[in-house]
Motif scaffolding. Structure first.
Motif, PDB file in Angstrom:
ATOM      1  N   GLY A 101      17.307  34.608  55.383  1.00 29.12           N
ATOM      2  CA  GLY A 101      16.177  33.949  56.052  1.00 29.12           C
ATOM      3  C   GLY A 101      15.132  33.419  55.094  1.00 29.12           C
ATOM      4  O   GLY A 101      14.009  33.140  55.507  1.00 29.12           O
ATOM      5  N   SER A 102      15.484  33.284  53.815  1.00 28.25           N
ATOM      6  CA  SER A 102      14.496  32.754  52.871  1.00 28.25           C
ATOM      7  C   SER A 102      14.483  31.232  52.901  1.00 28.25           C
ATOM      8  O   SER A 102      15.539  30.610  52.798  1.00 28.25           O
ATOM      9  N   PRO A 103      13.292  30.631  52.982  1.00 25.93           N
ATOM     10  CA  PRO A 103      13.228  29.169  52.877  1.00 25.93           C
ATOM     11  C   PRO A 103      13.701  28.677  51.513  1.00 25.93           C
ATOM     12  O   PRO A 103      13.987  27.503  51.347  1.00 25.93           O
ATOM     13  N   ARG A 104      13.795  29.589  50.525  1.00 24.68           N
ATOM     14  CA  ARG A 104      14.325  29.193  49.214  1.00 24.68           C
ATOM     15  C   ARG A 104      15.851  29.287  49.164  1.00 24.68           C
ATOM     16  O   ARG A 104      16.471  28.898  48.168  1.00 24.68           O
ATOM     17  N   GLY A 105      16.437  29.882  50.174  1.00 27.58           N
ATOM     18  CA  GLY A 105      17.895  29.950  50.274  1.00 27.58           C
ATOM     19  C   GLY A 105      18.558  30.537  49.046  1.00 27.58           C
ATOM     20  O   GLY A 105      18.167  31.605  48.568  1.00 27.58           O
TER      21      GLY A 105
ATOM     22  N   GLY B   7      16.486  31.821  45.950  1.00 26.38           N
ATOM     23  CA  GLY B   7      15.440  32.820  46.166  1.00 26.38           C
ATOM     24  C   GLY B   7      15.751  34.180  45.579  1.00 26.38           C
ATOM     25  O   GLY B   7      16.863  34.449  45.111  1.00 26.38           O
ATOM     26  N   ASN B   8      14.752  35.045  45.635  1.00 28.63           N
ATOM     27  CA  ASN B   8      14.905  36.418  45.124  1.00 28.63           C
ATOM     28  C   ASN B   8      15.725  37.274  46.083  1.00 28.63           C
ATOM     29  O   ASN B   8      16.507  38.126  45.654  1.00 28.63           O
ATOM     30  N   THR B   9      15.569  37.030  47.377  1.00 24.25           N
ATOM     31  CA  THR B   9      16.352  37.776  48.372  1.00 24.25           C
ATOM     32  C   THR B   9      17.842  37.616  48.077  1.00 24.25           C
ATOM     33  O   THR B   9      18.623  38.565  48.168  1.00 24.25           O
ATOM     34  N   GLU B  10      18.199  36.381  47.700  1.00 27.62           N
ATOM     35  CA  GLU B  10      19.599  36.055  47.433  1.00 27.62           C
ATOM     36  C   GLU B  10      20.161  36.893  46.279  1.00 27.62           C
ATOM     37  O   GLU B  10      21.341  37.259  46.293  1.00 27.62           O
TER      38      GLU B  10
ATOM     39  N   SER C 287      15.235  43.127  51.829  1.00 27.61           N
ATOM     40  CA  SER C 287      14.029  42.313  51.679  1.00 27.61           C
ATOM     41  C   SER C 287      13.461  42.472  50.275  1.00 27.61           C
ATOM     42  O   SER C 287      13.820  43.398  49.545  1.00 27.61           O
ATOM     43  N   ASN C 288      12.612  41.543  49.929  1.00 32.11           N
ATOM     44  CA  ASN C 288      11.832  41.695  48.696  1.00 32.11           C
ATOM     45  C   ASN C 288      10.473  41.094  48.964  1.00 32.11           C
ATOM     46  O   ASN C 288      10.296  40.316  49.915  1.00 32.11           O
ATOM     47  N   CYS C 289       9.501  41.513  48.166  1.00 28.71           N
ATOM     48  CA  CYS C 289       8.165  40.968  48.402  1.00 28.71           C
ATOM     49  C   CYS C 289       7.451  40.713  47.083  1.00 28.71           C
ATOM     50  O   CYS C 289       7.882  41.171  46.026  1.00 28.71           O
TER      51      CYS C 289
ATOM     52  N   GLY D 107       9.559  41.647  43.840  1.00 27.01           N
ATOM     53  CA  GLY D 107      10.845  40.944  43.777  1.00 27.01           C
ATOM     54  C   GLY D 107      10.831  39.677  42.935  1.00 27.01           C
ATOM     55  O   GLY D 107      11.892  39.175  42.559  1.00 27.01           O
ATOM     56  N   GLU D 108       9.626  39.166  42.627  1.00 25.63           N
ATOM     57  CA  GLU D 108       9.591  37.947  41.794  1.00 25.63           C
ATOM     58  C   GLU D 108      10.166  38.212  40.405  1.00 25.63           C
ATOM     59  O   GLU D 108      10.525  37.289  39.682  1.00 25.63           O
ATOM     60  N   LEU D 109      10.300  39.483  40.021  1.00 29.31           N
ATOM     61  CA  LEU D 109      10.889  39.806  38.714  1.00 29.31           C
ATOM     62  C   LEU D 109      12.380  39.508  38.674  1.00 29.31           C
ATOM     63  O   LEU D 109      12.970  39.359  37.601  1.00 29.31           O
TER      64      LEU D 109
HETATM   65  C1  LIG Z   1       4.029  32.519  53.564  1.00 34.00           C
HETATM   66  C2  LIG Z   1       4.286  33.649  52.620  1.00 34.00           C
HETATM   67  C3  LIG Z   1       3.893  34.923  52.985  1.00 34.00           C
HETATM   68  C4  LIG Z   1       4.102  35.988  52.125  1.00 34.00           C
HETATM   69  N1  LIG Z   1       3.694  37.247  52.489  1.00 34.00           N
HETATM   70  C5  LIG Z   1       3.857  38.281  51.643  1.00 34.00           C
HETATM   71  C6  LIG Z   1       3.409  39.592  51.991  1.00 34.00           C
HETATM   72  O1  LIG Z   1       2.894  39.847  53.070  1.00 34.00           O
HETATM   73  N2  LIG Z   1       3.560  40.585  51.091  1.00 34.00           N
HETATM   74  C7  LIG Z   1       4.138  40.369  49.876  1.00 34.00           C
HETATM   75  O2  LIG Z   1       4.232  41.310  49.080  1.00 34.00           O
HETATM   76  N3  LIG Z   1       4.616  39.149  49.521  1.00 34.00           N
HETATM   77  C8  LIG Z   1       4.480  38.103  50.377  1.00 34.00           C
HETATM   78  N4  LIG Z   1       4.964  36.867  50.023  1.00 34.00           N
HETATM   79  C9  LIG Z   1       5.717  36.695  48.755  1.00 34.00           C
HETATM   80  C10 LIG Z   1       7.228  36.702  48.977  1.00 34.00           C
HETATM   81  O3  LIG Z   1       7.653  37.845  49.679  1.00 34.00           O
HETATM   82  C11 LIG Z   1       7.914  36.671  47.596  1.00 34.00           C
HETATM   83  O4  LIG Z   1       7.592  35.457  46.968  1.00 34.00           O
HETATM   84  C12 LIG Z   1       9.409  36.835  47.659  1.00 34.00           C
HETATM   85  O5  LIG Z   1       9.887  37.079  46.350  1.00 34.00           O
HETATM   86  C13 LIG Z   1      10.112  35.604  48.197  1.00 34.00           C
HETATM   87  O6  LIG Z   1      11.499  35.853  48.297  1.00 34.00           O
HETATM   88  P1  LIG Z   1      12.555  34.634  48.299  1.00 34.00           P
HETATM   89  O7  LIG Z   1      12.542  34.066  46.900  1.00 34.00           O
HETATM   90  O8  LIG Z   1      13.858  35.227  48.660  1.00 34.00           O
HETATM   91  O9  LIG Z   1      12.075  33.663  49.330  1.00 34.00           O
HETATM   92  C14 LIG Z   1       4.754  35.779  50.870  1.00 34.00           C
HETATM   93  C15 LIG Z   1       5.162  34.476  50.507  1.00 34.00           C
HETATM   94  C16 LIG Z   1       4.926  33.429  51.379  1.00 34.00           C
HETATM   95  C17 LIG Z   1       5.362  32.038  50.966  1.00 34.00           C
END
Ligand SMILES: Cc1cc2nc3c(=O)[nH]c(=O)nc-3n(C[C@H](O)[C@H](O)[C@H](O)COP(=O)(O)O)c2cc1C
Length: 367
Positions: free
Chosen positions: A8-12, A15-18, A136-138, A173-175
């Motif tokens: 479900g990542s808009p980065r597909g 992304g980091n989830t991937e 998930s990752n955040c 997860g950005e790491l």
């Molecule tokens: C609209 C939006 C909301 C987000 N909300 C949170 C959040 O509540 N807590 C958090 O730790 N990171 C939050 N993030 C950061 C993302 O979880 C993080 O960039 C993650 O690595 C993205 O994963 P992806 O690369 O798979 O999309 C948010 C990012 C966006 C764009």
């Protein structure tokens, strides 16, 4: 056994989830699963309108003609469902939320009591129960940000039609796609193991979960500093002066992996890279280096949660302090001087837990 992963990542794929998801799927495939990943960003899934037509006039069929009916077929066929989503405002991404809402044609509207509470029974009884996994990752470095997300899925899975198989919740997860990613193979190995366990044993095992719950970086303040340095490097407008940062270690600088080993600074940074996470157990320690001589400096290694990070600065509570002229420590590292003998000859001095020094060869054995 069919496994359907929903990303479900808009980065597909970028992304980091991937990164976590694909490690997990590798493990699942090695254990015999047939896996398929759906990238929601490539699908058209309209919002649920709440009309309940899928429960009344056209049972099991939504009013929308988009990509969701085909996905419902895939859901029906899968034995394992993996929901993989970045954390967005403490919960699933919007893409994932639309997907989840649009699952309701799979349920009957009736409310029945099963086990300990009321539920909607599912249509197509042959398609249930399913094993359910959350990945998930955040962006924040602390795991408590996932509490709402995890609760949502625990509620979702709390039905006779679902079997909760566990979650992988990766803070910071950005790491996963940063220059430090090479130091995170231990995490992806555990994600791979988790994939195998869900297929073979029905759920992620506690030992694997314990590894997956470890922070990617021992110190969240370091993560914050790295993230802030990144944003600054992009020219993001600076914070106003009245915004106060109470992070405890903002004065100390993280040492990134060195390119050579010409200075003690490089050597200390290299020790963090050479650290054997697999041998660390629950060791928590700080090794302070006080380097004298031609190239003086203050550095320390922070060891916690199976991780080791190197900093420039002075730690308030070191476990072991090493006071050394730069050339002596470099000679020891390069094998020109015997460390134990140099210590006995007083060419460098130590204070604190000597037994930690005795473990250096083992703990930094790739050095
Ligand atoms: C609209 C939006 C909301 C987000 N909300 C949170 C959040 O509540 N807590 C958090 O730790 N990171 C939050 N993030 C950061 C993302 O979880 C993080 O960039 C993650 O690595 C993205 O994963 P992806 O690369 O798979 O999309 C948010 C990012 C966006 C764009």
């Amino acid at each position: 056994m069919k496994l359907l992963a929903i990303n479900g990542s808009p980065r597909g794929r970028r992304g980091n989830t991937e990164v976590i998801l694909q490690a997990f799927l590798e493990g699942a495939r090695d254990a015999g699963a047939e896996t398929e990943t759906v990238y929601l960003k490539d699908k058209t899934i309209l919002h649920c309108t709440g009309c309940f037509t899928c429960w009344t006039k056209t049972p099991g069929v939504c009013i929308h003609q988009d990509d969701m009916p085909a996905l419902l077929e895939k859901v029906r066929e899968a034995r394992i469902l993996v929901f993989a989503t970045p954390l967005y405002v403490f919960t699933v991404s919007g893409l994932m939320k639309d997907f989840m809402d649009r699952l309701i044609p799979l349920a009957f509207p009736y409310i029945i009591h099963r086990d300990h509470h009321f539920i909607h029974p599912m249509r197509h009884p042959e398609a249930w129960p399913k094993r359910m996994v959350l990945i998930s990752n955040c962006g924040f470095p602390e795991g408590h940000h996932f509490s709402g997300l995890e609760e949502t899925f625990l509620r979702f899975a709390d039905s006779p039609d679902m079997e909760w198989a566990g979650s992988i919740l990766c803070a910071g997860g950005e790491l996963l796609r940063s220059p430090l990613q090479d130091r995170l193979t231990w995490y992806l190995d555990a994600a791979r193991r988790a994939g195998g366990e869900v297929v073979e044993e029905g759920r992620i095992q506690p030992e694997t979960k314990a590894v997956l719950d470890r922070p990617l970086l021992a110190d969240p303040a370091v993560y914050a500093r790295m993230a802030n340095a990144y944003w600054r490097s992009l020219g993001v407008d600076p914070l106003p002066k009245e915004v106060v940062d109470t992070s405890p270690e903002t004065q100390d600088r993280l040492l990134l992996p060195p390119r050579s080993l010409e200075t003690v600074r490089d050597v200390v940074a290299g020790m963090a890279v050479a650290f054997r996470s697999d041998l660390a157990g629950d060791l928590r320690a700080v090794v302070q280096f006080e380097v004298e001589g031609e190239d003086p400096g203050r550095y320390y290694l922070l060891i916690a949660d199976g991780q080791c990070a190197a900093y420039e600065g002075v730690h308030p509570g070191p476990t072991l302090t090493i006071r050394t002229p730069a050339d002596v420590w470099l000679a020891i590292v390069q094998g020109e001087l015997d460390g134990a003998q140099a210590l006995m000859e007083g060419r460098y001095a130590v204070e604190g837990d000597l037994s930690l020094l005795m473990q250096f060869n083992r703990l930094f054995s790739a050095a």
